[in-house]
Enzyme design. Structure first.
Site: not given
Ligand SMILES: *[C@@H]1O[C@H](CO)[C@@H](O)[C@H](O)[C@H]1NC(C)=O
Ligand SMILES: *[C@@H]1O[C@H](CO)[C@@H](O)[C@H](O)[C@H]1NC(C)=O
Ligand SMILES: *[C@@H]1O[C@H](CO)[C@@H](O)[C@H](O)[C@H]1NC(C)=O
Ligand SMILES: *[C@@H]1O[C@H](CO)[C@@H](O)[C@H](O)[C@H]1NC(C)=O
Ligand SMILES: *[C@@H]1O[C@H](CO)[C@@H](O)[C@H](O)[C@H]1NC(C)=O
Ligand SMILES: *[C@@H]1O[C@H](CO)[C@@H](O)[C@H](O)[C@H]1NC(C)=O
Length: 837
Positions: A505, A507, A510, A524, A620
């Site tokens: 992602g 970010f 994972v 993560k 979300d």
């Protein structure tokens, strides 16, 4: 003969009309001011600009009167030969005789003199708060054109220099524009099928206006005094296209259309494919533009079929920003004629603004018609951002949508605001913006890392070790799970082995990790480069630290050593629910199992909305954020966008975030977030479960792209069963399906108030499950009523309860269950020290 007749009948009657006198527009307001000049100035196009000395009623200014001029300056228009310079705030005001759309055109040219106008910096604000220019330094001749809906009788334009810098202006135009120029609502470029309404709330700045395939058109030859550029410098490569043109007087307008939209000369020329006659030709004509991706844009495409010999020969695709904008555009059908003007508006939100920004036309890859594609004209208008600015991230009140300092804002804020984000393989574009008070409210550092309080860049900076005090400081009291050392996690993930990556992602990644004791965990690891990640991490940690529930993914621990930001969660063996519905080739899951998963997810959401000290909106909800553990128990994940709603508040006003296809249209319109936005998204998830297809599938024909719209059409026709997952056909009790579909439909209601609460949805899903169980029972044990086996009340006693009735918690079996479920872990649920902010 027969064929001819058939053709005649199949051609719709054209209502194209040629230009008439009534298509000219006489602006009720028409202020043309030549600033700092001593007399009026007549332009070559015969417009007369009056001097602001003789009409000083427009100018309020307390500072020293300074006018400058250079009569020998080599400038294209005489208005650039003089200017007025302000060493204090100055306001021009104009009486508006008819409210509505107006052009505001500002002309600048830093005439050489002692004021060093080439280095000055100033700000221009129109009306109460619309920022036109911020810390602006005109380098040469610059004309800025704005389009704004003036709602008051007095339009003011305020100039103020930065610090000791003077402001200046050479000429101002304030001219009425006919209402029809901007429609109230337009189609969004993406998602396909979405309408954006309230266009009249927006203000615009012209970025590009192009007469494709033709010459420059000056204000004197345009119906509304506009400038049209030629497309040569934007066309890449030039060899892909060649220009075509017809006599302008041949161009016809549809009824309701008008030369005021664009003059006939724009439609009378076009670019078509360079070698459209060769069979192998399958390429796009491409124009490239520079756009700042921190604003939305209105893109207006002008077409007129001046290349076809007869109707229905030309079909082509139009792409904007790399996305399909109009598929198989058939001008003959939309205009019922050749040489008829047609335009199409598209709203392009910031996340869709690529750099360079491409506008393309190309032939269909099908043996239909001739292989050709055209474009006649193009306009790209910037739309003001959320702080009502067309220049920079600051509002007129100095407030910024994106944070305190501009340098970082540009990089950080915009990346965050509109960064594209692909989560767990899902096509998801999140729109983001930091809340104005994000530092106070959401800062990880302010409440968790006292050492770094106020340091928003702590993730990227090298960080002194917190040493052994760390674990003592954070653990149990904070409800954050345990502290894990970086070494421990490095080992658990085989040194961040690429093969352990189970999700990717914005970010970071994972990873699947195995702790020393054999526990499988999802790790993560934030990408320190990703400011978006920081913010989401902070939110996620903050949320998860106060939430514990069977249907929410739980946090096991975290690590912030060496400027890392790592969160460790329980590992969800079966991954995202979506993978079990489509796309991954996994075995189809049964209807009953799907219902149980939906019920689990609904419980998780219901708990978020009602179970914690403050209501929490997930924001979300989508099928990739519902994860399944080893026994297919569903848990909501990814709280990176979640938001608290204070006690007693009905909504929070906030910039729109979420994922396309799941986004609540009301939230989008009003930018007010309520728990009903989650309900909407959950409705889309329910349809995904039923139909086993993505919420948005751009590969499908236009009307099918958006699942919510498409499925609801079939539902209204009573034919929903025709589009369900083929794997379910024959294994789904129609009553159960109907109850389920009813729930989905209610969730997707246009207005939040009409949507059920998650408690109601939960109740309906449980009922749908009972209806399905009933079938099984009937088959197996001859209807002996074992639907009661799970202790739920028999369905018929509550059968006719309308789905929109708000749930009374005490009467709701589902609700009771939820409360029981988390009561065992209530000690984690409300860590008071975290809530007291
Ligand atoms: C201008 O905005 C006002 C208020 O939003 C609206 O009522 C009006 O219709 C708009 N004018 C035009 C011409 O769209
Ligand atoms: C118009 O607005 C400006 C600034 O708000 C004000 O100074 C001026 O007096 C107003 N003019 C009229 C005619 O109302
Ligand atoms: C308008 O167009 C004509 C011919 O196309 C040209 O000669 C003339 O200069 C143009 N006028 C302006 C003001 O651009
Ligand atoms: C035309 O452009 C679109 C969007 O950028 C792209 O998807 C498509 O493949 C292009 N077509 C050809 C033939 O290159
Ligand atoms: C532009 O400004 C208006 C008025 O302040 C506001 O309603 C609108 O939401 C702004 N546009 C965007 C895209 O935020
Ligand atoms: C099933 O129910 C029907 C009618 O309710 C009855 O006639 C039949 O004997 C029952 N069969 C069994 C196996 O119980």
């Amino acid at each position: 003969m027969a064929i001819l007749l058939l053709l005649l009948f199949s051609v719709p009657i054209a209502v194209a009309v040629t230009t008439t006198k009534s298509d000219t527009f006489k602006p009720p307001d028409n202020y043309l001011i030549d600033c700092g000049s001593s007399a009026q100035t007549t332009l070559p196009d015969r417009r007369i600009f009056i001097s602001d000395s003789t009409s000083s009623k427009h100018l309020q200014y307390e500072g020293r009167e300074i006018t400058i001029s250079d009569q020998s300056a080599d400038v294209p228009l005489p208005i650039y030969k003089s200017a007025r310079v302000f060493n204090a705030e100055a306001t021009y005001s104009f009486h508006v005789s008819k409210t509505g759309w107006h052009w505001v055109r500002l002309h600048f040219f830093p005439i050489k003199n002692d004021f060093k106008l080439q280095e000055t910096k100033f700000t221009v604000i129109a009306g109460e708060s619309l920022v036109l220019l911020h810390e602006y330094t005109p380098k040469g001749i610059e004309m800025r054109e704005y389009l704004m809906n003036v709602t008051m009788e007095n339009l003011s334009i305020r100039f103020s220099g930065e610090k000791d810098s003077p402001a200046f202006i050479n000429a101002i135009e304030v001219v009425s524009v006919p209402d029809m120029l901007i429609s109230e609502n337009v189609d969004a470029l993406f998602p396909v099928g979405k309408k954006v309404d309230g266009m009249t709330r927006f203000s615009f700045q012209k970025m590009y206006r192009i007469n494709v395939g033709g010459a420059i058109i000056g204000p004197g030859n345009d119906t509304l005094g506009r400038n049209w550029d030629s497309d040569q410098k934007f066309l890449k490569p030039q060899s892909a296209a060649k220009s075509v043109s017809i006599a302008p007087n041949v161009v016809k307008y549809l009824e309701g259309g008008s030369p005021l939209i664009a003059p006939p000369t724009v439609y009378a020329s076009a670019m078509e494919m360079g070698d459209s006659n060769t069979i192998a030709s399958n390429f796009n004509i491409t124009w490239q533009f520079d756009l700042d991706h921190s604003y939305p844009y209105l893109v207006r495409l002008h077409f007129c079929d001046i290349v076809s010999k007869s109707l229905n020969e030309l079909y082509f695709n139009v792409y904007v920003g790399g996305k399909i904008a109009i598929s198989a555009l058939d001008l003959s059908t939309v205009t019922s004629g050749l040489s008829v003007a047609y335009y199409k508006d598209l709203f392009v939100e910031p996340a869709m603004v690529t750099n360079p920004f491409l506008v393309q036309v190309g032939p269909l890859n099908e043996p239909v018609g001739t292989k050709n594609a055209i474009l006649n004209g193009l306009e790209i208008l910037r739309i003001n951002n959320s702080v009502n600015s067309l220049d920079g991230a600051f509002g007129a009140d100095g407030k910024s949508a994106t944070g305190p300092s501009r340098g970082t804002v540009a990089a950080v804020g915009f990346a965050m605001m509109f960064g594209a984000f692909a989560g767990l393989g899902a096509m998801a574009v999140k729109w983001q913006k930091r809340p104005q008070d994000w530092q106070k409210k959401n800062s990880f550092s302010s409440w968790l890392l006292p050492l770094h309080a106020g340091d928003t860049s702590f993730l990227g900076s090298s960080k002194t070790s917190l040493g052994s005090k760390k674990s003592a400081f954070y653990s149990s009291t904070m409800g954050l799970g345990r502290y894990l050392s970086f070494a421990e996690l490095q080992e658990a993930t085989k040194n961040w082995d690429a093969n352990s990556v189970i999700g990717v992602g914005g970010f970071g990644n994972v990873y699947l990790g195995v702790l020393e004791d054999g526990t499988k965990v999802a790790v993560k690891r934030g990408n320190p480069q990703s400011e978006q990640g920081i913010n989401e991490f902070q939110t996620e940690l903050q949320m998860l630290s106060k939430l514990r529930h069977r249907h929410l993914v739980s946090l096991i621990g975290y690590c912030d050593e060496n400027a890392e930001m790592i969160l460790v969660y329980e590992y969800m063996e079966h991954g995202p629910m979506r993978d079990h519905l489509y796309g991954k080739g996994l075995p189809a899951i049964s209807w009953k199992q799907r219902l149980e998963i939906c019920i689990g997810a609904a419980r998780g959401l219901h708990y978020l909305h009602t179970g914690a000290a403050t209501a929490i909106i997930h924001r979300d909800v989508k099928s990739t954020n519902i994860l399944l553990d080893e026994s297919f128990v569903a848990k909501m994940a990814d709280f990176g966008l979640s938001k608290d709603v204070g006690m007693g508040e009905a909504h929070v006003s906030t910039a729109v975030k979420g994922s396309f296809g799941y986004l609540d249209p009301e939230y989008f319109r009003k930018q007010q977030l309520t728990d009903k936005s989650d309900v909407y998204s959950f409705g889309v998830v329910l349809l995904e479960v039923l139909c086993a297809r993505p919420a948005i599938d751009p590969a499908l024909p236009r009307e099918q792209v958006n699942l919510a719209e498409w499925a609801m059409q079939w539902k209204r026709k009573g034919l929903l069963d025709k589009i369900i997952d083929p794997n379910l056909v024959g294994h789904i009790n129609p009553e159960s399906m109907n109850k389920f579909a009813e729930a989905a439909e209610a969730c997707l209601a246009e207005y939040g108030v009409d949507r059920p609460t998650m408690g109601d949805v939960l109740w309906n899903l449980e009922y749908a499950l009972q209806l399905q169980d009933q079938v099984k029972t009937d088959e197996g044990s001859n209807g002996s009523g074992s639907a009661l086996a799970n202790g739920a009340p028999l369905a018929p006693t509550v059968d006719n309860r309308p789905i929109t009735t708000p749930a009374q918690p005490s009467q709701n079996p589902a609700e009771v269950q939820v409360i029981e479920e988390h009561s065992g872990t209530a000690m984690f649920a409300h860590p008071a020290n975290l809530n007291s902010r």
